[in-house]
Design a protein around this motif. Structure first.
Motif, PDB file in Angstrom:
ATOM      1  N   GLU A   1      35.779  17.094  29.459  1.00  0.00           N
ATOM      2  CA  GLU A   1      36.082  15.748  29.968  1.00  0.00           C
ATOM      3  C   GLU A   1      36.014  15.705  31.496  1.00  0.00           C
ATOM      4  O   GLU A   1      35.644  14.688  32.074  1.00  0.00           O
ATOM      5  CB  GLU A   1      37.452  15.282  29.472  1.00  0.00           C
ATOM      6  CG  GLU A   1      37.430  14.917  27.999  1.00  0.00           C
ATOM      7  CD  GLU A   1      38.797  14.495  27.486  1.00  0.00           C
ATOM      8  OE1 GLU A   1      39.494  13.746  28.177  1.00  0.00           O
ATOM      9  OE2 GLU A   1      39.170  14.953  26.399  1.00  0.00           O
TER      10      GLU A   1
ATOM     11  N   PHE B   1      43.741  15.177  27.065  1.00  0.00           N
ATOM     12  CA  PHE B   1      44.830  14.767  26.169  1.00  0.00           C
ATOM     13  C   PHE B   1      44.262  14.593  24.758  1.00  0.00           C
ATOM     14  O   PHE B   1      43.373  13.771  24.540  1.00  0.00           O
ATOM     15  CB  PHE B   1      45.474  13.441  26.624  1.00  0.00           C
ATOM     16  CG  PHE B   1      46.430  13.627  27.766  1.00  0.00           C
ATOM     17  CD1 PHE B   1      47.804  13.637  27.548  1.00  0.00           C
ATOM     18  CD2 PHE B   1      45.959  13.826  29.058  1.00  0.00           C
ATOM     19  CE1 PHE B   1      48.690  13.833  28.607  1.00  0.00           C
ATOM     20  CE2 PHE B   1      46.836  14.022  30.119  1.00  0.00           C
ATOM     21  CZ  PHE B   1      48.202  14.027  29.897  1.00  0.00           C
ATOM     22  N   ASP B   2      44.720  15.417  23.829  1.00  0.00           N
ATOM     23  CA  ASP B   2      44.319  15.285  22.420  1.00  0.00           C
ATOM     24  C   ASP B   2      45.584  15.430  21.584  1.00  0.00           C
ATOM     25  O   ASP B   2      46.023  16.531  21.278  1.00  0.00           O
ATOM     26  CB  ASP B   2      43.286  16.355  22.058  1.00  0.00           C
ATOM     27  CG  ASP B   2      42.922  16.314  20.580  1.00  0.00           C
ATOM     28  OD1 ASP B   2      43.390  15.388  19.862  1.00  0.00           O
ATOM     29  OD2 ASP B   2      42.183  17.205  20.123  1.00  0.00           O
TER      30      ASP B   2
ATOM     31  N   TYR C   1      52.875  20.374  18.206  1.00  0.00           N
ATOM     32  CA  TYR C   1      52.357  19.150  17.575  1.00  0.00           C
ATOM     33  C   TYR C   1      53.424  18.051  17.619  1.00  0.00           C
ATOM     34  O   TYR C   1      53.146  16.890  17.896  1.00  0.00           O
ATOM     35  CB  TYR C   1      51.934  19.455  16.137  1.00  0.00           C
ATOM     36  CG  TYR C   1      51.086  18.362  15.532  1.00  0.00           C
ATOM     37  CD1 TYR C   1      49.729  18.247  15.857  1.00  0.00           C
ATOM     38  CD2 TYR C   1      51.630  17.440  14.636  1.00  0.00           C
ATOM     39  CE1 TYR C   1      48.945  17.240  15.322  1.00  0.00           C
ATOM     40  CE2 TYR C   1      50.856  16.427  14.096  1.00  0.00           C
ATOM     41  CZ  TYR C   1      49.515  16.335  14.437  1.00  0.00           C
ATOM     42  OH  TYR C   1      48.744  15.337  13.912  1.00  0.00           O
TER      43      TYR C   1
ATOM     44  N   THR D   1      39.816  20.009  25.167  1.00  0.00           N
ATOM     45  CA  THR D   1      38.752  19.088  25.607  1.00  0.00           C
ATOM     46  C   THR D   1      38.733  18.907  27.128  1.00  0.00           C
ATOM     47  O   THR D   1      37.841  18.227  27.643  1.00  0.00           O
ATOM     48  CB  THR D   1      38.994  17.699  24.978  1.00  0.00           C
ATOM     49  OG1 THR D   1      40.359  17.316  25.253  1.00  0.00           O
ATOM     50  CG2 THR D   1      38.793  17.701  23.468  1.00  0.00           C
TER      51      THR D   1
ATOM     52  N   ASP E   1      46.079  14.715  18.572  1.00  0.00           N
ATOM     53  CA  ASP E   1      45.893  15.063  17.164  1.00  0.00           C
ATOM     54  C   ASP E   1      45.302  16.456  16.997  1.00  0.00           C
ATOM     55  O   ASP E   1      44.738  16.782  15.962  1.00  0.00           O
ATOM     56  CB  ASP E   1      45.005  14.004  16.493  1.00  0.00           C
ATOM     57  CG  ASP E   1      45.641  12.620  16.611  1.00  0.00           C
ATOM     58  OD1 ASP E   1      46.854  12.528  16.353  1.00  0.00           O
ATOM     59  OD2 ASP E   1      44.948  11.660  17.001  1.00  0.00           O
ATOM     60  N   ASP E   2      45.425  17.270  18.051  1.00  0.00           N
ATOM     61  CA  ASP E   2      44.938  18.648  18.030  1.00  0.00           C
ATOM     62  C   ASP E   2      45.703  19.413  16.945  1.00  0.00           C
ATOM     63  O   ASP E   2      46.924  19.563  17.032  1.00  0.00           O
ATOM     64  CB  ASP E   2      45.210  19.250  19.419  1.00  0.00           C
ATOM     65  CG  ASP E   2      44.626  20.628  19.600  1.00  0.00           C
ATOM     66  OD1 ASP E   2      44.176  21.218  18.612  1.00  0.00           O
ATOM     67  OD2 ASP E   2      44.627  21.104  20.757  1.00  0.00           O
TER      68      ASP E   2
ATOM     69  N   LYS F   1      52.481  11.112  22.860  1.00  0.00           N
ATOM     70  CA  LYS F   1      51.643   9.975  22.452  1.00  0.00           C
ATOM     71  C   LYS F   1      52.474   8.686  22.401  1.00  0.00           C
ATOM     72  O   LYS F   1      52.076   7.648  22.923  1.00  0.00           O
ATOM     73  CB  LYS F   1      51.042  10.278  21.076  1.00  0.00           C
ATOM     74  CG  LYS F   1      50.127   9.207  20.540  1.00  0.00           C
ATOM     75  CD  LYS F   1      49.593   9.617  19.174  1.00  0.00           C
ATOM     76  CE  LYS F   1      48.635   8.574  18.623  1.00  0.00           C
ATOM     77  NZ  LYS F   1      48.149   8.969  17.288  1.00  0.00           N
TER      78      LYS F   1
ATOM     79  N   ALA G   1      44.633  19.958  26.817  1.00  0.00           N
ATOM     80  CA  ALA G   1      43.925  20.030  25.528  1.00  0.00           C
ATOM     81  C   ALA G   1      42.624  20.806  25.725  1.00  0.00           C
ATOM     82  O   ALA G   1      42.082  20.844  26.832  1.00  0.00           O
ATOM     83  CB  ALA G   1      43.636  18.619  25.029  1.00  0.00           C
TER      84      ALA G   1
END
Ligand SMILES: Nc1ncnc2c1ncn2[C@@H]1O[C@H](COP(=O)(O)OP(=O)(O)OP(=O)(O)O)[C@@H](O)[C@H]1O
Ligand SMILES: Nc1nc2c(c(=O)[nH]1)N=C(CO)CN2
Ligand SMILES: [Mg+2]
Length: 207
Positions: free
Chosen positions: A67, A182-183, A194, A63, A185-186, A201, A61
């Protein structure tokens, strides 16, 4: 992973995406034939690396970089999911294990593998060309499938590269598993991605 436990989940994934079980099996057979002994690693190595250790699993992700700044990476055994490998390599970190279906930055993965990363290469019905192209360039390979395991092809559970890292860490009795990158809801990903993240998830929720 006990395949009997995994099989109903696998069947639901096949149905949801319209993937072919036969294609997955063919891909696994092809990978199996490419694993000729000298280019393979034993699963004992995974046990040795992971059992009783604190594991950091890196997903890809956006992020991830941020992170990673909040984790003491050196206190962990690092497992990277496919594209996340490049982010770690660019920071001078060679992951202990790379889990990949070979559709990320494979050159970076080959570089890390040369420097010691175990390559857990996943065969599925849509990466046969990539397996034929890239698998011969790796060493210390452990082959995986999402269909039934056989011979030198394992199924540790999981679907996307990221959640398969977590299943693998669980299978080899990690003391703890920390996730970075890990995202689920990206929204800046394709519709297909998605949907895959939705399964990741769900699968990690089950663990
Ligand atoms: N927002 C996100 N975008 C991309 N990957 C993510 C994200 N959140 C978690 N991940 C995890 O990181 C893993 C590696 O991501 P990468 O971008 O390399 O995708 P990929 O190789 O296309 O994944 P896959 O082949 O599993 O679809 C994914 O398999 C997924 O489990
Ligand atoms: N048949 C098939 N299997 C997969 C695929 C895929 O695109 N096709 N993608 C995966 C990781 O995202 C994992 N498994
Ligand atoms: Mg991938």
């Amino acid at each position: 992973m006990d395949f009997k436990k995994w099989e109903p989940v696998y069947e639901a994934i096949l149905e949801d995406f319209g993937f072919s079980r036969e294609d997955d099996q063919n891909a696994a057979t092809i990978l199996s034939h490419l694993l000729i002994g000298p280019n393979t690693a034993s699963t004992d190595v995974l046990e040795e690396l992971i059992s009783g250790k604190d594991v950091l699993v890196c997903g890809n992700a956006p992020t991830l970089a941020q992170e990673l700044d909040q984790v003491k990476i050196e206190d962990h055994v690092v497992i990277t999911a496919d594209g996340a490998t490049a982010t770690l390599v660019d920071r001078g970190i060679i992951p202990a294990v790379i889990v990949t279906d070979l559709d990320g930055d494979v050159e970076k993965e080959i570089q890390a593998n040369k420097e010691g990363s175990i390559a857990v290469i996943h065969a599925h019905g849509d990466n046969i060309e990539l397996i034929l192209k890239y698998a011969p360039r790796f060493k210390n390979i452990i082959g995986t499938t999402q269909a039934a395991p056989f011979g030198n092809i394992y199924n540790f559970g999981g679907f996307t590269d990221g959640d398969r890292c977590v299943f693998l860490a669980g299978e080899f009795n990690a003391a703890s598993i920390t996730l970075a990158g890990f995202d689920f809801d990206d929204e800046n990903v394709t519709e297909m991605k998605y949907k895959k993240l939705g399964w990741a998830k769900k699968l990690l929720g089950v663990l």
